[in-house]
Scaffold this active site. Structure first.
Site, PDB file in Angstrom:
ATOM      1  N   GLY A 193      -8.818 -26.033  -1.754  1.00  0.00           N
ATOM      2  CA  GLY A 193     -10.088 -25.899  -2.456  1.00  0.00           C
ATOM      3  C   GLY A 193     -11.278 -26.158  -1.563  1.00  0.00           C
ATOM      4  N   VAL A 194     -11.304 -25.512  -0.379  1.00  0.00           N
ATOM      5  CA  VAL A 194     -12.444 -25.635   0.523  1.00  0.00           C
ATOM      6  C   VAL A 194     -12.776 -24.260   1.094  1.00  0.00           C
ATOM      7  CG1 VAL A 194     -12.075 -28.036   1.232  1.00  0.00           C
ATOM      8  CG2 VAL A 194     -10.899 -26.193   2.457  1.00  0.00           C
ATOM      9  N   GLY A 236       3.411   6.602   8.011  1.00  0.00           N
ATOM     10  CA  GLY A 236       4.788   6.823   7.614  1.00  0.00           C
ATOM     11  C   GLY A 236       5.690   5.695   8.082  1.00  0.00           C
ATOM     12  N   ASN A 237       5.277   4.987   9.159  1.00  0.00           N
ATOM     13  CA  ASN A 237       6.012   3.814   9.615  1.00  0.00           C
ATOM     14  C   ASN A 237       5.769   2.603   8.721  1.00  0.00           C
ATOM     15  OD1 ASN A 237       5.848   5.052  12.775  1.00  0.00           O
ATOM     16  ND2 ASN A 237       7.667   3.870  12.232  1.00  0.00           N
ATOM     17  N   SER A 238       4.721   2.642   7.903  1.00  0.00           N
ATOM     18  CA  SER A 238       4.379   1.500   7.058  1.00  0.00           C
ATOM     19  C   SER A 238       5.568   1.092   6.201  1.00  0.00           C
ATOM     20  CB  SER A 238       3.194   1.828   6.152  1.00  0.00           C
ATOM     21  OG  SER A 238       2.014   1.951   6.896  1.00  0.00           O
ATOM     22  N   ASP A 292       0.225  -7.631   1.389  1.00  0.00           N
ATOM     23  CA  ASP A 292       0.592  -6.224   1.570  1.00  0.00           C
ATOM     24  C   ASP A 292       2.107  -6.050   1.609  1.00  0.00           C
ATOM     25  OD1 ASP A 292       0.137  -3.495   1.778  1.00  0.00           O
ATOM     26  OD2 ASP A 292       0.107  -3.532   3.972  1.00  0.00           O
ATOM     27  N   HIS A 296       0.812  -1.222   0.000  1.00  0.00           N
ATOM     28  CA  HIS A 296       0.000   0.000   0.000  1.00  0.00           C
ATOM     29  C   HIS A 296       0.844   1.271   0.000  1.00  0.00           C
ATOM     30  CE1 HIS A 296       0.427  -0.197   4.524  1.00  0.00           C
ATOM     31  NE2 HIS A 296       0.465   1.124   4.366  1.00  0.00           N
TER      32      HIS A 296
END
Length: 491
Positions: free
Chosen positions: A287-288, A229-231, A156, A126
């Site tokens: 696939g469940v 800003g820490n992201s 992310d 992001h």
């Protein structure tokens, strides 16, 4: 007599000198030849290591490998008037037709972590999503234009590359070995004020917030201060190893309140390696459709503990169907490693390469069995929001605080449900047993305790048969099946 007194005096002097020598020897045992204290870590009265009063050495090694990322993002044009381009309205308004204002490009701010001397670095998806240009600022004031190597919205995470050599790096630690209570440091550029270091502990592991753009969440939770800003910045242990990439906070105000989340380093390593090698991430799939087993479901299924993941649907042609997995099976382990909940199972399977054979331990009708499944590749897909019905009905199941009626083909088609089996919920009292169980208007009740229900009478009888035990109800909500538990009315 005089000789006796003289002897006693000499004995006393000698004894004093011996005592002084013993004390001096004991003290010297606590110091080295230079009179310095030994370097062994201090121990508190409790027997645990005493707290460290400075992390300056760790920070001095870590800080140069954490960078600031500034991005120029695509402008999202405002759509106040969605009919701007309609010829009819242009003919009607003529020259007086308002024109949409062109929005200037937005400036994004985040952090990143250098993981290789030749310029590869980790950050959040992001932080760079939709970026036209990405600039990386190092702590020595050098600035580089970065290339986006690859990005993975589901975790992310993103990998950037700058053209530089001999860069300071952070070593990726083993996030599986992190313990709740471990001291950690968060490093980044919060709110653009410059590189900042905060400290805290690991508050929890295996968190899933449901607020990210991704489907695969296994966050480390920390109370180290994290702000905008820490992201993409670093979460490190006291050895200076990267154990997490800071990603999210939970806050009613948008600022830090001590609930921050970091993507564990082991997940970051898996995603990074694939993005560097192929530019995309592949994940395994059984696939469940699954959900966690709560206390009521465990009681309904006579399970000894509320753990594992219950299968709510098995799509035709899926690896699960070919292996013989059925709806209602409870998956307790994968390759003999316990499954804690649905999120834990999903992350474990996703982290395994497609084509790998895994062994699932499942409980079916009270019997434990082992089933081998060969994983397929999880296709990339957008999340689709389910639709809910709003029709009012006249048939009832009023004692459970809801109104239901048989599902028709027309309504089944409108709700995205195949077939006509079940009862459509047309009204729910929030404080009634159905509302408390999580049933909503527009849900379709298909089974109670694994028995199909098609009429109000069948529904009422099935719930009453459960007695004091919670009844396990299979609902379909917008095409997505899920198990809920409902308790009969008391009184």
């Amino acid at each position: 007599m005089v000789k006796s007194r003289l002897f006693r005096s000499l004995f006393g002097i000698v004894s004093s000198l011996v005592l002084v020598a013993i004390l001096t020897s004991a003290c010297s045992a606590q110091t080295d030849s230079l009179g310095n204290q030994p370097q062994s870590p201090p121990v508190a009265a409790s027997g645990y290591p005493a707290p460290q009063h400075s992390y300056a050495e760790v920070v001095s090694r870590v800080a140069p490998a954490v960078v600031t990322i500034r991005s120029t993002e695509r402008a999202r044009q405002a759509q106040q008037f969605p009919f701007f381009n309609d010829p009819f309205f242009r003919d009607f308004f003529g020259d007086r037709m308002p024109t949409p204002q062109q929005q200037p490009p937005r400036q994004g701010l985040g952090s990143g972590v250098i993981v290789s001397p030749d310029g590869y670095m980790l950050t959040n998806h992001h932080v760079v999503d939709g970026a036209l240009e990405i600039r990386v600022e190092l702590t020595d004031n050098r600035t580089f234009t970065a290339k986006l190597v690859g990005s993975d919205p589901q975790s992310d995470l993103a990998v950037l590359k700058i053209d530089a050599e001999s860069l300071p790096v952070l070593t990726l630690g083993d996030s599986d070995n992190v313990r709740v209570g471990d001291v950690v440091l968060a490093v980044g550029n919060p709110l653009g004020i410059g590189q900042t270091v905060t400290s805290g502990i690991i508050s929890a592991k295996g968190r899933s917030t449901g607020i990210s753009d991704g489907s695969f969440e296994d966050f480390l939770q920390t109370d180290a201060a994290i702000n905008r800003g820490n992201s993409g910045g670093a979460l490190v242990n006291t050895s200076g190893e990267l154990i997490g990439v800071n990603s999210q906070i939970l806050s009613p105000s948008g600022g830090n309140i001590g609930i921050g989340f970091a993507i564990p380093s082991n997940m970051a390593r898996m995603v990074m390696d694939q993005l560097i090698k192929t530019g995309r991430v592949t994940r395994g799939m059984i696939g469940v459709n699954i959900q966690a087993v709560n206390a009521d479901l465990a009681a309904s299924l006579n399970l000894p503990a509320a753990r594992g993941a219950i299968v709510t649907a098995v799509p035709p042609g899926s690896p699960a169907e070919r292996a013989g997995i059925r709806r209602g099976d409870v998956i307790l382990a994968i390759n003999d490693q316990p499954v804690l909940d649905g999120n834990n199972l999903r992350n474990r399977v996703a982290g395994t390469a497609p084509g790998t054979e895994v062994t699932l331990t499942v409980v079916r009708n009270g019997q434990e069995q082992r089933i081998r499944v060969t994983l397929a590749e999880l296709p990339s897909r957008d999340r689709a929001a389910g639709q809910q019905g709003s029709e009012e009905g006249t048939s009832g199941s009023g004692e459970y605080g809801m109104t239901v009626e048989p599902l028709t083909a027309e309504r089944a088609s409108r709700l995205g449900i195949s077939g006509e089996q079940g009862l459509l919920v047309t009204r729910v009292e929030p404080t009634g047993p159905a509302g408390q169980a999580g049933i909503r208007q527009g849900d379709v009740i298909q089974e109670v305790d694994r028995q199909p229900v098609r009429t109000v009478a069948e529904l009422n009888a099935a719930i009453k048969r459960s007695g004091t035990r919670p009844a396990m109800v299979l609902i379909n909500r917008g095409g997505n099946p899920a198990y809920l538990t409902i308790r009969p009315s008391q009184g």
